[in-house]
Structures are given as structure tokens and as C-alpha cells.
Design a protein around this motif. Sequence first.
Motif, PDB file in Angstrom:
ATOM      1  N   LEU A 113       0.845  -1.255  -0.022  1.00 41.20           N
ATOM      2  CA  LEU A 113      -0.183  -0.062   0.058  1.00 41.20           C
ATOM      3  C   LEU A 113       0.610   1.275  -0.104  1.00 41.20           C
TER       4      LEU A 113
ATOM      5  N   THR B 243      -5.221   5.132  -0.508  1.00 38.09           N
ATOM      6  CA  THR B 243      -5.391   3.618  -0.257  1.00 38.09           C
ATOM      7  C   THR B 243      -6.644   3.418   0.886  1.00 38.09           C
TER       8      THR B 243
ATOM      9  N   TRP C  83       1.033   4.012  -3.145  1.00 35.61           N
ATOM     10  CA  TRP C  83       0.755   5.266  -2.736  1.00 35.61           C
ATOM     11  C   TRP C  83       1.826   6.299  -3.353  1.00 35.61           C
TER      12      TRP C  83
END
Length: 263
Positions: free
Chosen positions: A126, A137, A130
Amino acid sequence: MVSAGGTARWREPVPLAPHVGPPWLRPLLDNVDKVRGAYRRRVPAEVLAMITDANAQAVAEGTGRDAAVLVLFSGPPDMPADGALPPDADLLVTVRASTLRHHAGQAAFPGGASDAEDGGPVATALREAWEETGIDTSRIHPLATLERMFIPPSGFHVVPVLAYSPDPGPVEVVDEAETAIVARVPVRAFVNPENRLTVYRASSTRRFAGPAFLLNQMLVWGFTGQVISAMLDVAGWSKPWDADRVLELDEAMALVPTDGEGV
């Protein structure tokens, strides 16, 4: 969930929520433990032996690095009336910058090396997604992790993190020094037999060839192509394609459209 932006708390373990996956992803989720086997079947025995030896050496020497990638499917939460894969289902893919040390110019899932402060591979996937694509997220639901796989050229032990979002929002290139393209590619483009081929490196023989996908703006091959091919097989989405369409990597790259057309 992990919050987006500067308030992201990557140090905390991120829970998996397989029940959030839509019905059309169930064939993959219910057989996620079979993806590694399907992946390995696509790798020639000689290459598999080389990977196994390199992995053992990296473990013995402590030189391997942990990493994770985000395999993000997006699409409607409901199953189409005909029970088929939704036509607007897509998969998040990037193309790495041509100046990078490893895998330059190669299509890939967003991801990268784990930080010591990451709360596990899901948090790593994640965070990296990002950083590379600017994705929110908080819209992403991690569903499952695939078995860790070793990539010899970079020395990474990679955990693919399977995730879903009904609407991930805008994505874009955040750092041009790291990423050249960010795209939500229709899953139907990977399923389409006309987009499938096999590629091999000029320094290798054809027995080292692997599955690839010739798409708009990119050629998806290598580790990413093999994982996608394995997922298509396991989910039952694959369609018969021309296995005799085999090209050397540079020849295949020369076919990548540059005018915005081709998928």
C-alpha cells in the motif's frame, strides 16, 4: 484500513478482508493458493532450478530483501447477469522509468522493497502504491497475499498482495524518475488472445521464454506477465491463444504502440 496521504500509518499491520471481494473475483480468491503452482508451470525447468539455487544462496548469505507488490483489481461490486467477468474490471499496472537500476522500462505492479518500519507486506504494498501512483489507499481492500516469490536479478523476495477497490479514484505518475506510466488496464485486455504472446531474451534460448501481453503503451512480461498469466489460468479467465507467437524481447518491445492505440 490505512489512511491516505501524509497521515498514512504504515507501521501498523493491515488486516486482510477476503469477504469484501466481489463475486466475480471469487474464482481467483477461492484458488489463490494455486497461483504459485500455475506460475511455476510457466517457468522452464532450467530457469526454475536457477531461481531455486539463487534463492537458496540469497537466504544463506542473507542478501535477499523483502518486498511486496499491489495486485489491485477494480470494478463493480456485483456479478454481471451473465456471470462473466465485468467488461469494466481493470488491473493497476505501472511502467518503470528507463533510468532505474533494476527492471528499467519494464511493466510492473506498483510495489517495492519493505521498510523496517512497515507493518508487514500488505503495508509495504500500500505504501509503495501510494508513493508511485498517488492512489487513495483508504479505497483499497486487501484481500489475500500470494506466496512469496524470489526474483534473482534484483534479489527481492516478493509478496504479491491481492486487493480490490470498486473505485480507486485517480492515479498518476508521482515521480518521473521512478515511474514512466501508471494505468488501469482492462482485465479483458489481458484475456484477449490477440494481445498474448511469448517473449525471450536475446541472451537466452527460447526454452527460457515466458508469457507476455502486448498492450496499449506497454509490453507486460517477466515476473508481472507470469503472475498475471497464472491468475488468468487459476481464475478460469484464460482463452486459447497462439502459443507459436514467440518473439525476442527487443522485437516485442518494438511493437509497443506509441500513438495511444493498440488495445
